[in-house]
Every structure is written in C-alpha cells, then in structure tokens.
Design an enzyme around this catalytic site. Structure first.
Site, PDB file in Angstrom:
ATOM      1  N   ASN A 114       2.322   1.457   4.370  1.00  0.00           N
ATOM      2  CA  ASN A 114       2.644   0.176   5.025  1.00  0.00           C
ATOM      3  C   ASN A 114       2.348   0.221   6.531  1.00  0.00           C
ATOM      4  O   ASN A 114       3.015  -0.441   7.323  1.00  0.00           O
ATOM      5  CB  ASN A 114       4.094  -0.257   4.760  1.00  0.00           C
ATOM      6  CG  ASN A 114       4.407  -1.712   5.117  1.00  0.00           C
ATOM      7  OD1 ASN A 114       5.525  -2.040   5.499  1.00  0.00           O
ATOM      8  ND2 ASN A 114       3.444  -2.590   5.019  1.00  0.00           N
ATOM      9  N   CYS A 142      -1.345   0.666   7.389  1.00  0.00           N
ATOM     10  CA  CYS A 142      -2.778   0.334   7.521  1.00  0.00           C
ATOM     11  C   CYS A 142      -3.126  -0.893   6.676  1.00  0.00           C
ATOM     12  O   CYS A 142      -3.233  -2.011   7.188  1.00  0.00           O
ATOM     13  CB  CYS A 142      -3.672   1.516   7.127  1.00  0.00           C
ATOM     14  SG  CYS A 142      -3.517   2.943   8.237  1.00  0.00           S
ATOM     15  N   ARG A 143      -3.295  -0.700   5.368  1.00  0.00           N
ATOM     16  CA  ARG A 143      -3.868  -1.775   4.539  1.00  0.00           C
ATOM     17  C   ARG A 143      -2.935  -2.968   4.330  1.00  0.00           C
ATOM     18  O   ARG A 143      -3.347  -4.118   4.515  1.00  0.00           O
ATOM     19  CB  ARG A 143      -4.285  -1.200   3.180  1.00  0.00           C
ATOM     20  CG  ARG A 143      -5.410  -0.207   3.276  1.00  0.00           C
ATOM     21  CD  ARG A 143      -5.551   0.602   2.006  1.00  0.00           C
ATOM     22  NE  ARG A 143      -4.436   1.503   1.815  1.00  0.00           N
ATOM     23  CZ  ARG A 143      -4.194   2.223   0.733  1.00  0.00           C
ATOM     24  NH1 ARG A 143      -5.010   2.119  -0.295  1.00  0.00           N
ATOM     25  NH2 ARG A 143      -3.165   3.037   0.654  1.00  0.00           N
ATOM     26  N   SER A 144      -1.687  -2.703   3.941  1.00  0.00           N
ATOM     27  CA  SER A 144      -0.844  -3.867   3.596  1.00  0.00           C
ATOM     28  C   SER A 144      -0.380  -4.680   4.806  1.00  0.00           C
ATOM     29  O   SER A 144      -0.326  -5.914   4.703  1.00  0.00           O
ATOM     30  CB  SER A 144       0.316  -3.486   2.671  1.00  0.00           C
ATOM     31  OG  SER A 144       1.203  -2.590   3.274  1.00  0.00           O
ATOM     32  N   CYS A 168       0.873  -1.187   0.000  1.00  0.00           N
ATOM     33  CA  CYS A 168       0.000   0.000   0.000  1.00  0.00           C
ATOM     34  C   CYS A 168       0.903   1.227   0.000  1.00  0.00           C
ATOM     35  O   CYS A 168       2.078   1.138  -0.386  1.00  0.00           O
ATOM     36  CB  CYS A 168      -0.969  -0.028   1.184  1.00  0.00           C
ATOM     37  SG  CYS A 168      -0.176  -0.006   2.808  1.00  0.00           S
ATOM     38  N   ASP A 173      -8.005   3.758   1.213  1.00  0.00           N
ATOM     39  CA  ASP A 173      -7.100   4.175   2.279  1.00  0.00           C
ATOM     40  C   ASP A 173      -7.923   4.653   3.485  1.00  0.00           C
ATOM     41  O   ASP A 173      -8.682   5.612   3.365  1.00  0.00           O
ATOM     42  CB  ASP A 173      -6.257   5.320   1.709  1.00  0.00           C
ATOM     43  CG  ASP A 173      -5.231   5.833   2.676  1.00  0.00           C
ATOM     44  OD1 ASP A 173      -5.276   5.433   3.851  1.00  0.00           O
ATOM     45  OD2 ASP A 173      -4.393   6.640   2.249  1.00  0.00           O
TER      46      ASP A 173
HETATM   47  P1  4NP Z   1      -1.755   2.804   4.157  1.00  0.00           P
HETATM   48  O1  4NP Z   1      -2.418   4.137   4.754  1.00  0.00           O
HETATM   49  O2  4NP Z   1      -1.225   3.166   2.793  1.00  0.00           O
HETATM   50  O3  4NP Z   1      -2.902   1.849   4.082  1.00  0.00           O
HETATM   51  O4  4NP Z   1      -0.665   2.396   5.130  1.00  0.00           O
HETATM   52  C1  4NP Z   1      -1.755   5.350   4.889  1.00  0.00           C
HETATM   53  C2  4NP Z   1      -0.939   5.563   5.965  1.00  0.00           C
HETATM   54  C3  4NP Z   1      -0.315   6.790   6.137  1.00  0.00           C
HETATM   55  C4  4NP Z   1      -0.524   7.799   5.218  1.00  0.00           C
HETATM   56  C5  4NP Z   1      -1.340   7.581   4.120  1.00  0.00           C
HETATM   57  C6  4NP Z   1      -1.950   6.343   3.949  1.00  0.00           C
HETATM   58  N1  4NP Z   1       0.087   9.071   5.403  1.00  0.00           N
HETATM   59  O5  4NP Z   1      -0.257  10.010   4.662  1.00  0.00           O
HETATM   60  O6  4NP Z   1       0.954   9.212   6.288  1.00  0.00           O
END
Ligand code: 4NP
Length: 162
Positions: A14, A16-18, A11, A128
């Site tokens: 790294n 939340c989703r992945s 993702c 996201d």
């Molecule tokens: P992820 O979510 O891609 O599912 O880990 C996010 C985590 C952090 C951020 C964006 C998306 N951020 O902007 O810091």
C-alpha cells in the site's frame, strides 16, 4: 442522494501500486463530476508500511502526470470485504490473499483482478515496482490509467443499480 459506491484498490505494501491506483481513479472520478457518488480507498495485504505516505518514487512519477498520491498506508481487513462494493487486486497473489480473508466466500464475486479492467494493454499483473528502476513506476501508471477507465465504467453500472 443514493449511498456511494465504494471502491478499494489493494496491493502488497500500500505504498506503490494501490495508492497510485487510488489517486489516478480519484482524479478521473473528480473530472467526471462523480466525487460525491464514489467512495475510494486503498490498502495493503501486509502491514509493513502502515501509516506511511506512498513511496517517494511513486509520488514523483505521479506528480509528473498531474496526480497527487498522499494517502496513508493501512492493511486490508476482513471488514473491508463487507464494506466495499468493488475490491481490485493489483496482482494474483494480492487476489489470493484477499480471498483468504473471506474463507466462507461470501464476498468473492466483488474481489476482482485490476488487470481485467485494462483494455489498451494486454497485461497480467500490475507488476510490483518497488525493487526496480524508474521505468517500473511509469509502467504502473500506464496500466493504472488504462484500467481505471474500465473501473469507472463498471462503477457507473453499479451506481445505476444502487
Ligand atoms: P506495493 O509495493 O505492493 O505496490 O506497495 C511494495 C512496497 C513495499 C514492499 C513490497 C512491495 N516491501 O517489500 O516492503
């Protein structure tokens, strides 16, 4: 023992989703007795959160469903595209960013959209959840539980050929 089939979930951050995809898939693979046969990891296209545990909201939502999300964030790199057999992007932007790590296109066929493995949900991207409320994290888990079953069937096919 044949070498393990290697599966990487990707993702943006790294956190939340992945890492949740990694944890849900690991749980399923363990239940199916395939822990030795599959190598599972996750990474982000960005390096903003490298070294961190998953977001606390994602960890708590997972814990409530019996999962343990405790991997440490890292950034995806070009060598991952060589090393892994199946690379699953959580959304279309992650997919484009992964493809751009491989300008010659040597590994493009193994870089896939996670949504293509979902059967119970008509879904586009795994959205996201970072800037939203708790329902976003539940939605992510619903999609991951659906798609990880499809990823496992695909990985079984790769195992039978290895
Ligand atoms: P992820 O979510 O891609 O599912 O880990 C996010 C985590 C952090 C951020 C964006 C998306 N951020 O902007 O810091």
């Amino acid at each position: 023992m044949p070498s393990p089939v290697r599966v990487l979930f990707v993702c943006l951050g790294n956190i939340c989703r992945s890492p949740a995809a990694e944890g849900v898939f690991r749980h399923l693979v363990h239940e199916e007795g395939l822990a030795e046969a599959l190598h599972i990891d996750s990474a982000g296209t960005a390096d903003w959160h490298s070294g961190k545990l998953p977001d606390e909201r994602m960890r708590q939502a997972g814990k409530a469903r019996g999962y343990d999300f405790s991997s440490r964030a890292r950034q995806a790199r070009a060598e991952d595209l060589q090393k892994f057999d199946l690379i699953l992007a959580m959304d279309a932007q992650n997919h484009r960013d992964l493809l751009s790590l491989d300008p010659q296109g040597l590994h493009h066929t193994k870089i896939r959209l996670f949504r293509d493995f979902c059967t119970a949900h008509e879904t586009g991207d795994v959205p996201d959840p970072y800037y939203g409320g708790p329902e976003g994290f539940e939605n992510v888990l619903d999609l991951l539980e659906d798609g990880c079953a499809g990823v496992l069937s695909h990985a079984r096919g790769l195992l039978s050929r290895s």
